[in-house]
Write a protein that holds these residues in place. Structure first.
Motif, mmCIF file in Angstrom:
data_model
loop_
_atom_site.group_PDB
_atom_site.id
_atom_site.type_symbol
_atom_site.label_atom_id
_atom_site.label_comp_id
_atom_site.label_asym_id
_atom_site.label_seq_id
_atom_site.Cartn_x
_atom_site.Cartn_y
_atom_site.Cartn_z
ATOM 1 N N UNK A 27 -4.398 7.917 -2.608
ATOM 2 C CA UNK A 27 -5.304 7.092 -1.794
ATOM 3 C C UNK A 27 -5.823 5.866 -2.529
ATOM 4 N N UNK A 28 -6.054 5.996 -3.830
ATOM 5 C CA UNK A 28 -6.564 4.856 -4.597
ATOM 6 C C UNK A 28 -5.560 3.712 -4.612
ATOM 7 N N UNK A 29 -4.306 4.033 -4.858
ATOM 8 C CA UNK A 29 -3.284 2.995 -4.900
ATOM 9 C C UNK A 29 -3.025 2.401 -3.520
ATOM 10 N N UNK A 30 -3.023 3.256 -2.496
ATOM 11 C CA UNK A 30 -2.788 2.739 -1.151
ATOM 12 C C UNK A 30 -3.883 1.758 -0.742
ATOM 13 N N UNK A 64 -11.322 -3.000 -8.143
ATOM 14 C CA UNK A 64 -12.625 -2.342 -8.144
ATOM 15 C C UNK A 64 -12.660 -1.212 -7.113
ATOM 16 N N UNK A 65 -12.227 -1.504 -5.897
ATOM 17 C CA UNK A 65 -12.256 -0.498 -4.833
ATOM 18 C C UNK A 65 -11.255 0.622 -5.115
ATOM 19 N N UNK A 91 -5.582 -3.620 0.391
ATOM 20 C CA UNK A 91 -6.611 -4.665 0.402
ATOM 21 C C UNK A 91 -6.097 -5.927 -0.274
ATOM 22 N N UNK A 92 -5.437 -5.747 -1.419
ATOM 23 C CA UNK A 92 -4.884 -6.911 -2.118
ATOM 24 C C UNK A 92 -3.894 -7.658 -1.225
ATOM 25 N N UNK A 143 0.803 -1.216 0.000
ATOM 26 C CA UNK A 143 0.000 0.000 0.000
ATOM 27 C C UNK A 143 0.836 1.266 0.000
ATOM 28 N N UNK A 144 1.797 1.336 0.914
ATOM 29 C CA UNK A 144 2.634 2.539 0.998
ATOM 30 C C UNK A 144 3.526 2.662 -0.232
#
Length: 288
Positions: free
Chosen positions: A91-94, A122-123, A99-100, A59-60
């Motif tokens: 924020x979208x990539x994080x 999707x999220x 989540x992944x 995420x980071x």
């Protein structure tokens, strides 16, 4: 699963961010057929680091890498600006890759990978699409090169804004998902000798056919349903494709339909192919 030492965490996060940023810069010149964003093949990099270091590393690393890649790759081409990169891309990539990483570490199977990839993208892409529309419709500077478009969006109806969010979401989701599904597994396979030696790698197991086949079938049916909606329903009247595409709407829909349809068919039948090849391999080795 062992806890990652701080030095490993920092090193993996920095490496993830650097490689992801480089991949974005290298593919910044590959636009989608709708001139929205670019073909982001590099999404497999944070996904790989999710296996190596877990959700926080992925995420980071993805958030930092996305921002740096946008600044040095997309901003010079006029496809984003620093504020939008920070407001939407980070924020979208994080969230998406966190989540992944969290789910892939929790469930740890290739069957789950199919559904987890879809859910995470999707999220993540919904966050990006929502924030892009909010930024362009309410927060853009008056001297912004997209001021004309943003001014029209500001005075647009609520339905148009919702449609625009859905349009961006579908474009990005359905172009990124095939990359994740068909590039990531061979990459992991190719790097498996190295990954096996790394003590913190999350393992992905190949389930039995009775488990993995239904998962592939579910995702495949979802994609085929999306393909049907895109091409055989009047969705063009709901989603302002002409606003997003700025070109041949029919070509864009046809491209997206075939991409989604073919991906759905492959996802449905891929588990059968995997187990057929696995069976033949064992048979040739005298194990069956």
């Amino acid at each position: 699963m062992k806890n990652i030492p701080p030095t490993y965490f920092i090193s993996l996060t920095a490496l993830c961010a650097a490689l992801y940023a480089i991949s974005i810069i290298l593919t910044a010149y590959l636009p989608t057929p709708w001139i929205v964003g670019h073909l982001r093949l590099g999404i497999i990099i944070p996904a790989l680091f999710a296996l190596l270091g877990g959700p926080w590393v992925a995420g980071i690393g993805a958030a930092i890498g996305s921002f740096l890649g946008d600044i040095f790759g997309l901003v010079p081409l006029g496809r984003t600006d620093p504020v939008l990169a920070l407001f939407a891309g980070v924020p979208a990539n994080f969230v998406g890759f966190f989540i992944f990483g969290f789910l892939i570490r929790k469930y740890g199977s290739w069957g789950s990978f199919l559904l987890i990839s879809f859910l995470a993208l999707l999220i993540g892409n919904f966050i990006a699409a929502f924030n892009v529309v909010v930024y362009l419709g309410f927060m853009f500077p008056l001297n912004h090169p997209w001021a004309t478009f943003s001014g029209a969006l500001l005075g647009a109806s609520f339905n148009l804004k919702i449609g625009l969010i859905l349009g961006f979401l579908l474009f990005w989701l359905l172009t990124m998902l095939p990359v994740m599904l068909f590039v990531f597994p061979p990459l992991v396979r190719a790097l498996s000798p190295i990954l096996k030696k790394y003590p913190y790698t999350s393992k992905l197991v190949l389930e039995e056919p009775r488990i993995i086949v239904p998962k592939g079938f579910i995702l495949g049916i979802i994609l085929l349903a999306l393909a049907y909606v895109l091409y055989f329903t009047p969705i063009v009247n709901i989603i302002p494709f002409e606003t997003i595409i700025g070109g041949d709407v029919k070509f864009g829909l046809t491209y997206l339909f075939f991409l989604t349809f073919i991906t759905g068919i492959i996802v449905i039948f891929l588990p059968f192919l995997i187990f057929t090849l696995k069976y033949l391999g064992k048979k040739n080795n005298g194990k069956i």
